[in-house]
Design a protein around this motif. Structure first.
Motif, PDB file in Angstrom:
ATOM      1  N   ASP A 286       0.874  -1.182   0.000  1.00  0.00           N
ATOM      2  CA  ASP A 286       0.000   0.000   0.000  1.00  0.00           C
ATOM      3  C   ASP A 286       0.906   1.225   0.000  1.00  0.00           C
ATOM      4  O   ASP A 286       1.387   1.676   1.035  1.00  0.00           O
ATOM      5  CB  ASP A 286      -0.915  -0.008   1.227  1.00  0.00           C
ATOM      6  N   THR A 287       1.136   1.764  -1.199  1.00  0.00           N
ATOM      7  CA  THR A 287       2.056   2.881  -1.324  1.00  0.00           C
ATOM      8  C   THR A 287       1.617   3.746  -2.501  1.00  0.00           C
ATOM      9  O   THR A 287       0.495   3.600  -3.000  1.00  0.00           O
ATOM     10  CB  THR A 287       3.503   2.350  -1.509  1.00  0.00           C
ATOM     11  N   SER A 288       2.461   4.639  -2.932  1.00  0.00           N
ATOM     12  CA  SER A 288       2.140   5.485  -4.081  1.00  0.00           C
ATOM     13  C   SER A 288       3.325   5.506  -5.039  1.00  0.00           C
ATOM     14  O   SER A 288       4.482   5.307  -4.646  1.00  0.00           O
ATOM     15  CB  SER A 288       1.805   6.907  -3.631  1.00  0.00           C
ATOM     16  N   LEU A 289       3.000   5.731  -6.297  1.00  0.00           N
ATOM     17  CA  LEU A 289       3.987   5.842  -7.347  1.00  0.00           C
ATOM     18  C   LEU A 289       3.541   6.976  -8.255  1.00  0.00           C
ATOM     19  O   LEU A 289       2.425   6.946  -8.773  1.00  0.00           O
ATOM     20  CB  LEU A 289       4.088   4.519  -8.140  1.00  0.00           C
ATOM     21  N   ALA A 290       4.413   8.008  -8.394  1.00  0.00           N
ATOM     22  CA  ALA A 290       4.064   9.198  -9.174  1.00  0.00           C
ATOM     23  C   ALA A 290       2.758   9.809  -8.655  1.00  0.00           C
ATOM     24  O   ALA A 290       1.886  10.213  -9.428  1.00  0.00           O
ATOM     25  CB  ALA A 290       3.955   8.874 -10.651  1.00  0.00           C
ATOM     26  N   GLU A 291       2.638   9.821  -7.332  1.00  0.00           N
ATOM     27  CA  GLU A 291       1.480  10.398  -6.643  1.00  0.00           C
ATOM     28  C   GLU A 291       0.176   9.692  -6.989  1.00  0.00           C
ATOM     29  O   GLU A 291      -0.917  10.270  -6.884  1.00  0.00           O
ATOM     30  CB  GLU A 291       1.361  11.903  -6.928  1.00  0.00           C
ATOM     31  N   ARG A 292       0.279   8.434  -7.362  1.00  0.00           N
ATOM     32  CA  ARG A 292      -0.895   7.620  -7.618  1.00  0.00           C
ATOM     33  C   ARG A 292      -0.806   6.338  -6.778  1.00  0.00           C
ATOM     34  O   ARG A 292       0.278   5.821  -6.512  1.00  0.00           O
ATOM     35  CB  ARG A 292      -1.000   7.237  -9.099  1.00  0.00           C
ATOM     36  N   MET A 293      -1.981   5.834  -6.383  1.00  0.00           N
ATOM     37  CA  MET A 293      -2.060   4.686  -5.492  1.00  0.00           C
ATOM     38  C   MET A 293      -1.522   3.423  -6.164  1.00  0.00           C
ATOM     39  O   MET A 293      -1.881   3.102  -7.293  1.00  0.00           O
ATOM     40  CB  MET A 293      -3.509   4.468  -5.070  1.00  0.00           C
ATOM     41  N   LEU A 294      -0.679   2.698  -5.450  1.00  0.00           N
ATOM     42  CA  LEU A 294      -0.175   1.400  -5.866  1.00  0.00           C
ATOM     43  C   LEU A 294      -0.424   0.414  -4.725  1.00  0.00           C
ATOM     44  O   LEU A 294       0.081   0.603  -3.615  1.00  0.00           O
ATOM     45  CB  LEU A 294       1.317   1.454  -6.186  1.00  0.00           C
ATOM     46  N   THR A 295      -1.235  -0.597  -4.993  1.00  0.00           N
ATOM     47  CA  THR A 295      -1.529  -1.611  -3.981  1.00  0.00           C
ATOM     48  C   THR A 295      -1.298  -2.985  -4.582  1.00  0.00           C
ATOM     49  O   THR A 295      -1.136  -3.144  -5.796  1.00  0.00           O
ATOM     50  CB  THR A 295      -2.985  -1.513  -3.490  1.00  0.00           C
ATOM     51  N   GLY A 296      -1.330  -3.981  -3.731  1.00  0.00           N
ATOM     52  CA  GLY A 296      -1.174  -5.346  -4.216  1.00  0.00           C
ATOM     53  C   GLY A 296      -0.583  -6.239  -3.155  1.00  0.00           C
ATOM     54  O   GLY A 296      -0.660  -5.956  -1.947  1.00  0.00           O
ATOM     55  N   ASN A 297       0.026  -7.311  -3.582  1.00  0.00           N
ATOM     56  CA  ASN A 297       0.640  -8.259  -2.671  1.00  0.00           C
ATOM     57  C   ASN A 297       1.635  -9.130  -3.425  1.00  0.00           C
ATOM     58  O   ASN A 297       1.557  -9.266  -4.646  1.00  0.00           O
ATOM     59  CB  ASN A 297      -0.420  -9.126  -1.983  1.00  0.00           C
ATOM     60  N   PHE A 298       2.571  -9.680  -2.687  1.00  0.00           N
ATOM     61  CA  PHE A 298       3.445 -10.711  -3.231  1.00  0.00           C
ATOM     62  C   PHE A 298       3.655 -11.750  -2.145  1.00  0.00           C
ATOM     63  O   PHE A 298       3.621 -11.436  -0.943  1.00  0.00           O
ATOM     64  CB  PHE A 298       4.786 -10.139  -3.718  1.00  0.00           C
ATOM     65  N   GLY A 299       3.806 -12.986  -2.568  1.00  0.00           N
ATOM     66  CA  GLY A 299       3.927 -14.035  -1.564  1.00  0.00           C
ATOM     67  C   GLY A 299       4.389 -15.348  -2.154  1.00  0.00           C
ATOM     68  O   GLY A 299       4.692 -15.466  -3.347  1.00  0.00           O
ATOM     69  N   LEU A 300       4.426 -16.357  -1.288  1.00  0.00           N
ATOM     70  CA  LEU A 300       4.948 -17.660  -1.661  1.00  0.00           C
ATOM     71  C   LEU A 300       4.212 -18.741  -0.878  1.00  0.00           C
ATOM     72  O   LEU A 300       3.945 -18.577   0.318  1.00  0.00           O
ATOM     73  CB  LEU A 300       6.445 -17.742  -1.371  1.00  0.00           C
ATOM     74  N   GLN A 301       3.863 -19.818  -1.584  1.00  0.00           N
ATOM     75  CA  GLN A 301       3.336 -21.015  -0.942  1.00  0.00           C
ATOM     76  C   GLN A 301       4.316 -22.163  -1.128  1.00  0.00           C
ATOM     77  O   GLN A 301       4.930 -22.302  -2.192  1.00  0.00           O
ATOM     78  CB  GLN A 301       1.988 -21.431  -1.544  1.00  0.00           C
ATOM     79  N   MET A 302       4.438 -22.954  -0.079  1.00  0.00           N
ATOM     80  CA  MET A 302       5.139 -24.225  -0.162  1.00  0.00           C
ATOM     81  C   MET A 302       4.085 -25.304   0.094  1.00  0.00           C
ATOM     82  O   MET A 302       3.481 -25.358   1.171  1.00  0.00           O
ATOM     83  CB  MET A 302       6.260 -24.311   0.874  1.00  0.00           C
ATOM     84  N   VAL A 303       3.837 -26.151  -0.911  1.00  0.00           N
ATOM     85  CA  VAL A 303       2.785 -27.159  -0.811  1.00  0.00           C
ATOM     86  C   VAL A 303       3.427 -28.544  -0.833  1.00  0.00           C
ATOM     87  O   VAL A 303       4.032 -28.947  -1.831  1.00  0.00           O
ATOM     88  CB  VAL A 303       1.778 -27.031  -1.978  1.00  0.00           C
ATOM     89  N   ARG A 304       3.299 -29.246   0.283  1.00  0.00           N
ATOM     90  CA  ARG A 304       3.818 -30.617   0.370  1.00  0.00           C
ATOM     91  C   ARG A 304       2.624 -31.569   0.375  1.00  0.00           C
ATOM     92  O   ARG A 304       1.697 -31.425   1.173  1.00  0.00           O
ATOM     93  CB  ARG A 304       4.661 -30.810   1.623  1.00  0.00           C
ATOM     94  N   THR A 305       2.673 -32.569  -0.513  1.00  0.00           N
ATOM     95  CA  THR A 305       1.552 -33.482  -0.694  1.00  0.00           C
ATOM     96  C   THR A 305       1.986 -34.923  -0.511  1.00  0.00           C
ATOM     97  O   THR A 305       3.027 -35.339  -1.031  1.00  0.00           O
ATOM     98  CB  THR A 305       0.944 -33.323  -2.109  1.00  0.00           C
ATOM     99  N   GLU A 306       1.194 -35.663   0.271  1.00  0.00           N
ATOM    100  CA  GLU A 306       1.327 -37.112   0.357  1.00  0.00           C
ATOM    101  C   GLU A 306       0.044 -37.698  -0.226  1.00  0.00           C
ATOM    102  O   GLU A 306      -1.039 -37.474   0.310  1.00  0.00           O
ATOM    103  CB  GLU A 306       1.499 -37.569   1.807  1.00  0.00           C
TER     104      GLU A 306
END
Length: 918
Positions: free
Chosen positions: A573-593
């Motif tokens: 949640d920030t701004s870039l060139a005085e315009r709103m910039l939102t979003g997310n980044f992330g990572l999942q680790m999925v282990r399956t049996e």
């Protein structure tokens, strides 16, 4: 920092607590609106629904589509599936006339996931695809479709995730009591004498808050008693005339029916929410649905070219056009008359308990417990009658049967025999369909299929979030989700033989009914009787088909999965060139049996089968990064970008450990794998998920009362599942001496192979009449369209594979008027040809090509709250017509539009009813 400036409408909706689907930001918006003393404007109907859906779409960091109920217990369509099919990039396939399963961005239900309040759900189908007619629309308050995932969406898939959401009573913020009741009728009438053509649907909902708004409850009950009719043409297939490839295609045989169904569904929803203070909140929600579908089918089996030599003397007088025999005569034809009953009983139960606690302004935690279970039992009864038992004809029992092909409508026949005559058409199999091992060839007088599915899922989820006061990162959330799923199928089938075999038996008078008309294909009336009553009276003996048919055992399986998903996500949640910039980044680790149990089946010399237990499984880990960015390029204009690595778990029937095993003792001494004594085909318990990298770019322009959106996407599939020969270890299986030198061999199983891509473009918009002129106030139009294409190959040199569920073109349009209490709308949804699934032999799902269709629905109504009559405040009336243009459901085979398999006509459904709210 420049943010979206909420309109008066948005603030009013937030202040009223209408957007009960939204998350934590909902309470903040409500508080802000109250602080500014904004006048609350109550907006109902389709415009209110669109405003709430638009707000959800606008505020979400991911690329989503949303549906919001117009009022409590009132979604704009008869079913959730129909509502979903109107969203950009989504399309529904019809089953027995009703929307049933949903594809997202050209990817079939096997590549999508459905959740209820964020929790993955079990399914009553053979695989993972959710059949949405299990969920009464009256009990669902809204839906969010995640086209791009974030790291906290633990039930993600290649196509997307559909989250069904029930109401949150404290967020709703006021007392409400609503009753809906509608009667319905099908314009085809009763096609069977013991069918029904009138029914009803009703619901009751109650929402309230207690103890100074610290306790909230929501309760709902929905009842559906819905008849359905169908005239069905069905073809066996189209071989070459005289089986010569230089000859034209000709009708191999036909199985036309009329069907009368009665769908009964009871649904119950309950929510208890407790929030004694600003720090702690607890919510328990329960959902249950009981689903019973009874189908009465009457029709005929008419062997064509494939019956030559055993049911007729082939096709004569053939007239050919465009490589297809368009008319001819089935010489010395014998016809089977069928009276069938299909029943499906299914129960779905889901319970979830969510608890959240704020330790302070910067730290909060959440734990969520979930359990869901589904049971499905199918019971398909077939009973046969004809002019004589087994092969051959009695005098007057066979005839030269002319036919005329009518394009996609199938064939019209011109019989001379009265197939409704109970003295001529009697009980007993007219063809030699028995196996001649456990059942004599002429002793199959009927059949029963009884597949059963059980699905159980347990899950626990825990997370901690840290709010960051300054900087571009607004918060960080980490957590873990653990899921155990156990699904099994048991497939059984039984031959039916009359107890007085080998005699042929007239239908007892107490079971005889008025004849059923097959006039839609020219066959006239046919013999009708109470097949269920006949069966229950003990007329037949049963013999298991599983004694001789390997597929009954190999189609019976169990699959278990244990999945641990650790995730971490940072919100921007920030701004870039005085315009709103939102979003997310992330990572999942999925282990399956994953593991599977089934049977290895060998065919004995005497025609019977032998079974041995078969098991298998695998353990693996996948890493799934994701990024979602939203940038406000101008006031009320958003540019979105997303990328993620996504996965869809394979079909469970493909993970089946069952194996059709072949062992050749003459090769016991071989040490050459290419000359191994072992071979077979079956499922693959080691099958890995489908993986893809996806990229999305979207633009959204939010107007006063509407919006315009455009987007492009590209999914790069790392692999796809094909049938392939793989090396298999047979050490777990026992064989008689001499023991083989090799314990390995090649089997044909589903395997992960080369991938490809799916890509497309989506356009959508909502426009109101007042955008043009005040004289069009109350009018509006909702439009969407998408174009999708794919290229997935097994090898570089092979032809592209047709992806199931992919229609290149999908379009939706709704024109509505809503003012002065009056409401009217006409909605149309179109999808081009696609590869779908229908019910085939032994109630198995069969892939076929479905022709393009346009389904039109319409409704008009009036809300007496606008009438000025106080005594009628809260009352509204509604008249609906579903399938207004009586659009048929048409399928074809072998990618050849001439080879029509199904032509199904369902008629129009009319509904008239009322809604009353307090």
């Amino acid at each position: 920092m420049s943010h979206f400036k909420p309109s008066m409408l948005t603030l009013a909706l937030a202040a009223a607590g209408c957007c009960s689907m939204a998350h934590a930001n909902e309470a903040d918006a409500t508080a802000g609106a109250q602080d500014e003393k904004v006048e609350v404007i109550t907006v109902k109907g389709i415009r209110g629904s669109m405003a709430r859906s638009q707000q959800l779409k606008m505020e979400n960091s991911s690329i989503v589509e949303a549906i919001s109920a117009e009022e409590i217990g009132k979604l704009p369509d008869v079913s959730i599936a129909e509502s979903l099919a109107r969203l950009p990039g989504l399309a529904a396939q019809r089953l027995d006339g009703r929307a049933n399963v949903v594809s997202i961005r050209g990817l079939a239900p096997d590549f999508t996931t459905a959740t209820l309040n964020g929790r993955e759900q079990v399914t009553i189908g053979d695989n993972r695809g959710v059949e949405f007619d299990q969920y009464p629309s009256e009990l669902i308050n809204g839906v969010v479709v995640y086209k791009t995932p974030d790291a906290t969406v633990t039930a993600q898939a290649l196509g997307g995730t559909i989250d069904l959401q029930t109401i949150r009573p404290l967020a709703f913020g006021e007392q409400a009591f609503t009753v809906n009741l509608r009667g319905e009728q099908n314009d085809l009438g009763k096609l069977n004498p013991d069918g029904k053509d009138t029914g009803y649907r009703g619901s009751i909902s109650y929402v309230d808050q207690f103890a100074d708004d610290t306790v909230g409850i929501a309760i709902g009950y929905a009842k559906l008693y819905s008849p359905n009719q169908e005239e069905r043409w069905n073809a066996w297939g189209y071989p070459n005339l005289d089986y010569n490839e230089d000859n034209p295609l000709v009708l191999g045989g036909a199985k036309p029916y009329v069907r009368s169904s009665l769908l009964e569904r009871d649904g119950v929803m309950g929510v208890i929410e407790f929030q004694p203070n600003d720090q702690f909140r607890s919510m328990l929600d329960v959902y249950y649905a009981k689903f019973n579908d009874t189908q009465i089918l009457r029709g005929t089996e008419i062997p064509g070219q494939w019956g030559a030599g055993w049911a007729n003397d082939g096709i004569g007088n053939a007239v050919t056009e465009n490589g297809l025999v368009t008319s001819g005569t089935i010489l010395n034809s014998k016809v089977l008359v069928r009276n069938d009953v299909n029943r499906r009983e299914a129960d779905t139960f889901s319970i979830g308990w969510n608890n959240s606690y704020e330790f302070n302004a910067n730290w909060n935690a959440e734990i969520d417990l979930a359990y869901s279970k589904a049971d499905r039992k199918d019971w398909g009864l077939e009973t046969y009658a004809g002019t004589s038992r087994g092969a051959g004809c009695t005098p007057g029992g066979c005839e030269d049967l002319p036919f005329q092909m009518n394009g996609e409508r199938g064939a019209t026949f011109m019989p001379g025999i009265n197939y409704a005559d109970p003295s001529l058409v009697q009980l007993g199999g007219p063809f030699n369909w028995g196996n001649n091992v456990t059942v004599p060839g002429d002793a199959q007088d009927g059949f029963i299929n009884t597949p059963e599915i059980k699905d159980e899922l347990k899950a626990v989820r825990a997370s901690v979030q840290r709010i960051i006061d300054n900087g571009p990162i607004a918060s960080v959330k980490v957590g873990v989700n653990y899921t155990e799923r156990d699904k099994s199928k048991e497939d059984r089938g039984f031959f039916l033989t009359l107890k007085d075999y080998p005699a042929q038996t007239p239908v007892p008078s107490q079971f005889l009914l008025n004849p059923t008309s097959l006039g839609f294909i020219g066959m006239g009336n046919i013999l009708s009787y109470d097949a269920l009553g006949l069966y229950n009276s003990g007329f037949y003996t049963e013999t298991s088909e599983g004694l001789t048919v390997a597929s009954r055992a190999t189609n019976s399986w169990g699959v278990k999965e244990k999945a641990t998903t650790a995730f971490a996500m940072a919100n921007i949640d920030t701004s870039l060139a005085e315009r709103m910039l939102t979003g997310n980044f992330g990572l999942q680790m999925v282990r399956t049996e994953q593991s599977s149990t089934g049977f290895a089946v060998t065919q004995n010399d005497d025609g019977t089968v032998s079974l041995q237990p078969s098991t298998g499984g695998d353990t693996f880990t996948e890493w799934l990064p994701s990024l979602n960015l939203s940038y406000e390029v101008a006031d009320s204009q958003m540019l979105r970008f997303a990328t993620a690595r996504t996965m869809s778990r394979p079909r469970m029937d493909q993970m089946n450990a069952g194996l059709n095993l072949s062992y050749d003792p003459s090769l016991a001494g071989s040490v050459d794998i290419e000359n191994s004594p072992w071979s077979g085909d079956g499922g693959n318990p080691k099958l890995r998920p489908l993986m893809a990298w996806q990229f999305d770019l979207g633009y959204e322009y939010y107007l006063d009362g509407g919006y315009v959106a455009a987007g492009v996407f590209h999914k790069k599939l790392d692999s796809y599942i094909f049938s392939d020969g793989v090396l298999y270890d047979f050490s777990q299986f026992q064989v008689p001496d001499p023991q083989p030198e090799l314990r390995e061999g090649i089997v044909n199983v589903p395997a992960n192979g080369k991938g490809g891509y799916v890509q497309g473009i989506e356009l959508s918009g909502h426009f109101t009449g007042e955008m043009l002129t005040d004289s069009l106030q109350g009018f509006g139009v909702i439009l969407s369209g998408s174009y999708t294409k794919s290229e997935v190959k097994e090898t570089n040199d092979s032809e592209p594979t047709k992806l199931p569920g992919l229609s290149e073109k999908v379009a939706n349009a709704t024109l509505y008027y809503e003012n002065y209490g009056f409401q009217g709308r006409v909605s149309a949804r179109y999808r081009s040809d696609f590869l779908g699934e229908v019910t085939g032999l032994s109630l198995a799902r069969t892939p076929v090509f479905v022709k393009a269709e346009t389904v039109v629905d319409a409704q008009v109504g009036y809300d007496f709250s606008e009438s000025g009559i106080d005594a009628l405040y809260g009352l509204s009336v509604l008249f609906q017509v579903n399938n207004l243009t009586n659009e048929p459901f048409v399928t074809y085979q072998n990618e050849d539009a001439r080879q029509i398999r199904d032509y199904q006509v369902y008629g129009r459904n009319y509904m008239l009813g009322f809604s009353y709210s307090l």
